[in-house]
Design a protein around this motif. Structure first.
Motif, PDB file in Angstrom:
ATOM      1  N   ALA A 105      41.978  35.935  38.953  1.00 55.49           N
ATOM      2  CA  ALA A 105      40.856  36.431  39.763  1.00 55.49           C
ATOM      3  C   ALA A 105      39.530  35.877  39.262  1.00 55.49           C
ATOM      4  O   ALA A 105      38.698  35.387  40.046  1.00 55.49           O
ATOM      5  N   SER A 106      39.339  35.904  37.952  1.00 55.04           N
ATOM      6  CA  SER A 106      38.078  35.456  37.373  1.00 55.04           C
ATOM      7  C   SER A 106      37.838  33.966  37.584  1.00 55.04           C
ATOM      8  O   SER A 106      36.763  33.549  38.021  1.00 55.04           O
ATOM      9  N   HIS A 107      38.859  33.176  37.319  1.00 59.46           N
ATOM     10  CA  HIS A 107      38.660  31.735  37.368  1.00 59.46           C
ATOM     11  C   HIS A 107      38.663  31.189  38.794  1.00 59.46           C
ATOM     12  O   HIS A 107      37.985  30.200  39.083  1.00 59.46           O
ATOM     13  N   PHE A 108      39.395  31.825  39.706  1.00 57.06           N
ATOM     14  CA  PHE A 108      39.301  31.414  41.102  1.00 57.06           C
ATOM     15  C   PHE A 108      37.907  31.711  41.647  1.00 57.06           C
ATOM     16  O   PHE A 108      37.365  30.949  42.447  1.00 57.06           O
ATOM     17  N   ASN A 109      37.319  32.829  41.237  1.00 53.75           N
ATOM     18  CA  ASN A 109      35.950  33.127  41.650  1.00 53.75           C
ATOM     19  C   ASN A 109      34.988  32.056  41.148  1.00 53.75           C
ATOM     20  O   ASN A 109      34.084  31.610  41.866  1.00 53.75           O
ATOM     21  N   MET A 110      35.178  31.650  39.903  1.00 51.69           N
ATOM     22  CA  MET A 110      34.314  30.624  39.325  1.00 51.69           C
ATOM     23  C   MET A 110      34.474  29.301  40.073  1.00 51.69           C
ATOM     24  O   MET A 110      33.493  28.619  40.379  1.00 51.69           O
ATOM     25  N   MET A 111      35.715  28.950  40.405  1.00 51.42           N
ATOM     26  CA  MET A 111      35.977  27.714  41.130  1.00 51.42           C
ATOM     27  C   MET A 111      35.303  27.709  42.498  1.00 51.42           C
ATOM     28  O   MET A 111      34.669  26.726  42.899  1.00 51.42           O
ATOM     29  N   HIS A 112      35.442  28.813  43.226  1.00 50.03           N
ATOM     30  CA  HIS A 112      34.970  28.861  44.610  1.00 50.03           C
ATOM     31  C   HIS A 112      33.514  29.312  44.739  1.00 50.03           C
ATOM     32  O   HIS A 112      32.953  29.287  45.828  1.00 50.03           O
ATOM     33  N   GLY A 113      32.914  29.751  43.642  1.00 43.93           N
ATOM     34  CA  GLY A 113      31.506  30.108  43.673  1.00 43.93           C
ATOM     35  C   GLY A 113      31.197  31.395  44.398  1.00 43.93           C
ATOM     36  O   GLY A 113      30.167  31.508  45.080  1.00 43.93           O
ATOM     37  N   GLY A 114      32.068  32.389  44.273  1.00 45.62           N
ATOM     38  CA  GLY A 114      31.834  33.677  44.919  1.00 45.62           C
ATOM     39  C   GLY A 114      32.820  34.713  44.421  1.00 45.62           C
ATOM     40  O   GLY A 114      33.842  34.386  43.811  1.00 45.62           O
ATOM     41  N   ARG A 115      32.527  36.001  44.675  1.00 46.76           N
ATOM     42  CA  ARG A 115      33.410  37.075  44.213  1.00 46.76           C
ATOM     43  C   ARG A 115      34.420  37.384  45.321  1.00 46.76           C
ATOM     44  O   ARG A 115      34.310  38.389  46.025  1.00 46.76           O
ATOM     45  N   TYR A 116      35.384  36.508  45.454  1.00 46.98           N
ATOM     46  CA  TYR A 116      36.399  36.684  46.484  1.00 46.98           C
ATOM     47  C   TYR A 116      37.623  37.431  45.970  1.00 46.98           C
ATOM     48  O   TYR A 116      38.442  37.901  46.763  1.00 46.98           O
ATOM     49  N   ASN A 117      37.760  37.517  44.657  1.00 48.70           N
ATOM     50  CA  ASN A 117      38.929  38.161  44.048  1.00 48.70           C
ATOM     51  C   ASN A 117      38.478  39.179  43.006  1.00 48.70           C
ATOM     52  O   ASN A 117      37.550  38.912  42.237  1.00 48.70           O
ATOM     53  N   TYR A 118      39.126  40.321  42.999  1.00 52.25           N
ATOM     54  CA  TYR A 118      38.863  41.286  41.931  1.00 52.25           C
ATOM     55  C   TYR A 118      40.104  42.140  41.706  1.00 52.25           C
ATOM     56  O   TYR A 118      41.045  42.128  42.519  1.00 52.25           O
ATOM     57  N   VAL A 119      40.098  42.876  40.598  1.00 46.59           N
ATOM     58  CA  VAL A 119      41.263  43.661  40.198  1.00 46.59           C
ATOM     59  C   VAL A 119      40.916  45.140  40.226  1.00 46.59           C
ATOM     60  O   VAL A 119      39.844  45.556  39.758  1.00 46.59           O
ATOM     61  N   GLN A 121      42.573  48.964  39.189  1.00 49.41           N
ATOM     62  CA  GLN A 121      43.650  49.542  38.375  1.00 49.41           C
ATOM     63  C   GLN A 121      43.621  51.069  38.446  1.00 49.41           C
ATOM     64  O   GLN A 121      42.555  51.690  38.430  1.00 49.41           O
ATOM     65  N   THR A 122      44.817  51.651  38.559  1.00 50.42           N
ATOM     66  CA  THR A 122      44.980  53.096  38.469  1.00 50.42           C
ATOM     67  C   THR A 122      46.011  53.378  37.390  1.00 50.42           C
ATOM     68  O   THR A 122      46.483  52.459  36.715  1.00 50.42           O
ATOM     69  N   ASP A 123      46.381  54.652  37.225  1.00 48.14           N
ATOM     70  CA  ASP A 123      47.377  54.964  36.204  1.00 48.14           C
ATOM     71  C   ASP A 123      48.774  54.539  36.631  1.00 48.14           C
ATOM     72  O   ASP A 123      49.714  54.577  35.830  1.00 48.14           O
ATOM     73  N   ARG A 124      48.945  54.086  37.885  1.00 47.63           N
ATOM     74  CA  ARG A 124      50.261  53.668  38.373  1.00 47.63           C
ATOM     75  C   ARG A 124      50.316  52.222  38.854  1.00 47.63           C
ATOM     76  O   ARG A 124      51.390  51.610  38.861  1.00 47.63           O
ATOM     77  N   THR A 125      49.200  51.689  39.286  1.00 49.87           N
ATOM     78  CA  THR A 125      49.229  50.365  39.896  1.00 49.87           C
ATOM     79  C   THR A 125      48.138  49.450  39.362  1.00 49.87           C
ATOM     80  O   THR A 125      47.099  49.906  38.862  1.00 49.87           O
ATOM     81  N   LEU A 126      48.398  48.157  39.507  1.00 48.39           N
ATOM     82  CA  LEU A 126      47.402  47.122  39.246  1.00 48.39           C
ATOM     83  C   LEU A 126      47.360  46.254  40.504  1.00 48.39           C
ATOM     84  O   LEU A 126      48.383  45.698  40.917  1.00 48.39           O
ATOM     85  N   THR A 127      46.189  46.151  41.120  1.00 47.35           N
ATOM     86  CA  THR A 127      46.063  45.484  42.409  1.00 47.35           C
ATOM     87  C   THR A 127      45.149  44.278  42.318  1.00 47.35           C
ATOM     88  O   THR A 127      44.020  44.381  41.831  1.00 47.35           O
ATOM     89  N   LEU A 128      45.655  43.137  42.779  1.00 46.28           N
ATOM     90  CA  LEU A 128      44.813  41.963  42.946  1.00 46.28           C
ATOM     91  C   LEU A 128      44.303  41.981  44.383  1.00 46.28           C
ATOM     92  O   LEU A 128      45.093  41.924  45.333  1.00 46.28           O
ATOM     93  N   VAL A 129      42.992  42.078  44.539  1.00 48.81           N
ATOM     94  CA  VAL A 129      42.362  42.131  45.856  1.00 48.81           C
ATOM     95  C   VAL A 129      41.757  40.765  46.166  1.00 48.81           C
ATOM     96  O   VAL A 129      41.018  40.201  45.356  1.00 48.81           O
ATOM     97  N   VAL A 130      42.109  40.223  47.332  1.00 43.09           N
ATOM     98  CA  VAL A 130      41.561  38.944  47.782  1.00 43.09           C
ATOM     99  C   VAL A 130      40.739  39.215  49.040  1.00 43.09           C
ATOM    100  O   VAL A 130      41.290  39.466  50.111  1.00 43.09           O
ATOM    101  N   ASP A 131      39.428  39.188  48.899  1.00 46.51           N
ATOM    102  CA  ASP A 131      38.528  39.464  50.018  1.00 46.51           C
ATOM    103  C   ASP A 131      37.926  38.146  50.497  1.00 46.51           C
ATOM    104  O   ASP A 131      37.003  37.605  49.888  1.00 46.51           O
ATOM    105  N   ASP A 132      38.466  37.619  51.595  1.00 43.30           N
ATOM    106  CA  ASP A 132      37.999  36.326  52.096  1.00 43.30           C
ATOM    107  C   ASP A 132      37.052  36.468  53.278  1.00 43.30           C
ATOM    108  O   ASP A 132      36.844  35.518  54.039  1.00 43.30           O
TER     109      ASP A 132
END
Length: 352
Positions: A105-119, A121-132
């Motif tokens: 998420a961090s490095h793809f954001n750096m590559m594309h020059g925007g906050r398109y990916n973030y993570v 987290q809850t006590d049960r799940t870890l979610t990769l969010v891709v906001d295009d």
């Protein structure tokens, strides 16, 4: 996610805008499709022909190579084809799936020059969010196409994570979220997913079990960190999940395997499940030889590296030549000019 999956597919007409754009920009699209075992005439005569999803990534790889653009012209902001090397290097250093997801998420954001990916987290799940929603898609006014591209990107991202984490992503995936509506047309690619799918969301999501995401992983060995390697890894991963007969010519399959790092006849023959003698015979029937394909593959990679400013000696070492003189002779035989002259012509063209 199970160890096998449905053979996901799409209709050829779904990517016609991509093929048309590539064609008007200089790519031999008919030749590209022919090499993949797809009848180019079906673009006109049978646009509803279903194509294996894995061939979408093969098409993407060919277009990306042609334009030296990691995004394969899907973005209006070009990324150099070798940019992916840095990202995958960071992911490879991850000790857990959680590390890999956060790094991606961090490095793809750096590559594309925007906050398109973030993570998230809850006590049960870890979610990769891709906001295009603000991503500079070339075809952003084509809703159906951008949904297909987004679906395929999510599959590619998960397949890459699963491949690089020794299957942890596949074991940990619980569900996915998509932008498209449940009853939209053109969703055959979604046959890939073996987990519940949520429709009509504001962003794409890959939702993993937090416990599995935190387990130690054994990174995959012999990772090819080039952009070609990224595409090849995803393609191999999808083929492994749902194997099918490869109808492409032996020369094309051999070229792909050489690009993936299999540079001996024995290694290629083993991957194709044939004897070395059979491989030689089939290539001869197609009017070529292993040596010719190997030399062309090296010349193509050398030309790309030289055009990016990498020195002749570095290119020679990278491609495994015994010395620079041997590389100079081989390159001049294939391209008609020395590597130094080729690099200089590329610089002059860029400055013109």
């Amino acid at each position: 996610m199970s160890t096998t999956t449905a053979r996901a597919s799409f209709e050829l007409q779904q990517i016609e805008p991509i093929l048309s754009w590539a064609g008007t920009s200089g790519v031999d699209v008919d030749g590209l499709l022919h090499r993949l075992g797809i009848d180019p005439g079906k673009r006109r005569d049978a646009p509803g022909t279903r194509i294996d999803l894995v061939d979408y990534y093969r098409i993407q790889r060919e277009i990306a190579r042609s334009f030296d653009d990691l995004t394969a012209q899907l973005s209006e902001r070009k990324l150099l084809y070798q940019t992916g090397t840095f990202v995958v290097t960071q992911i490879q250093a991850a000790a857990t799936l959680q590390d890999a997801i956060r790094s991606l998420a961090s490095h793809f954001n750096m590559m594309h020059g925007g906050r398109y990916n973030y993570v998230r987290q809850t006590d049960r799940t870890l979610t990769l969010v891709v906001d295009d929603s603000t991503f500079p898609y070339r075809f952003r006014d084509d809703r159906a196409l951008t949904h297909f591209v987004g679906d395929a990107l999510l599959i590619k991202t998960h397949a890459l994570l699963d491949s690089l984490t020794g299957g942890a992503a596949g074991r940990g995936l619980q569900r996915v979220s998509l932008l498209r509506n449940r009853h939209d047309d053109g969703n055959g690619q979604l046959g890939f997913w073996q987990v519940p799918i949520g429709y009509g969301h504001a962003a794409y999501e890959l939702i993993y079990d937090i416990d599995i995401a935190c387990e130690p992983i054994t990174p995959a060995p012999e990772v090819d960190l080039t952009a070609d390697g990224i595409f090849a890894r995803v393609i191999r991963h999808l083929d492994g999940l749902a194997p099918s007969a490869d109808v492409r010519a032996f020369a094309v399959r051999t070229s792909d395997l050489i690009s993936d790092g299999y540079e001996t006849q024995a290694a290629v023959a083993q991957r194709l499940d044939v004897s070395v003698a059979t491989l030689r015979r089939r290539l001869s029937e197609e009017g070529t030889s292993f040596r010719d394909i190997l030399q062309e593959s090296r010349a193509e990679r050398a030309g790309l590296m030289l055009s990016q400013g990498i020195s002749v000696s570095q290119v020679s070492d990278s491609l495994g030549y015994s010395d620079v003189r041997a590389f100079n002779r081989a390159f001049k035989k294939m391209r008609g000019v020395s590597p130094a002259a080729y690099a200089k012509s590329g610089v002059e063209t860029a400055q013109a």
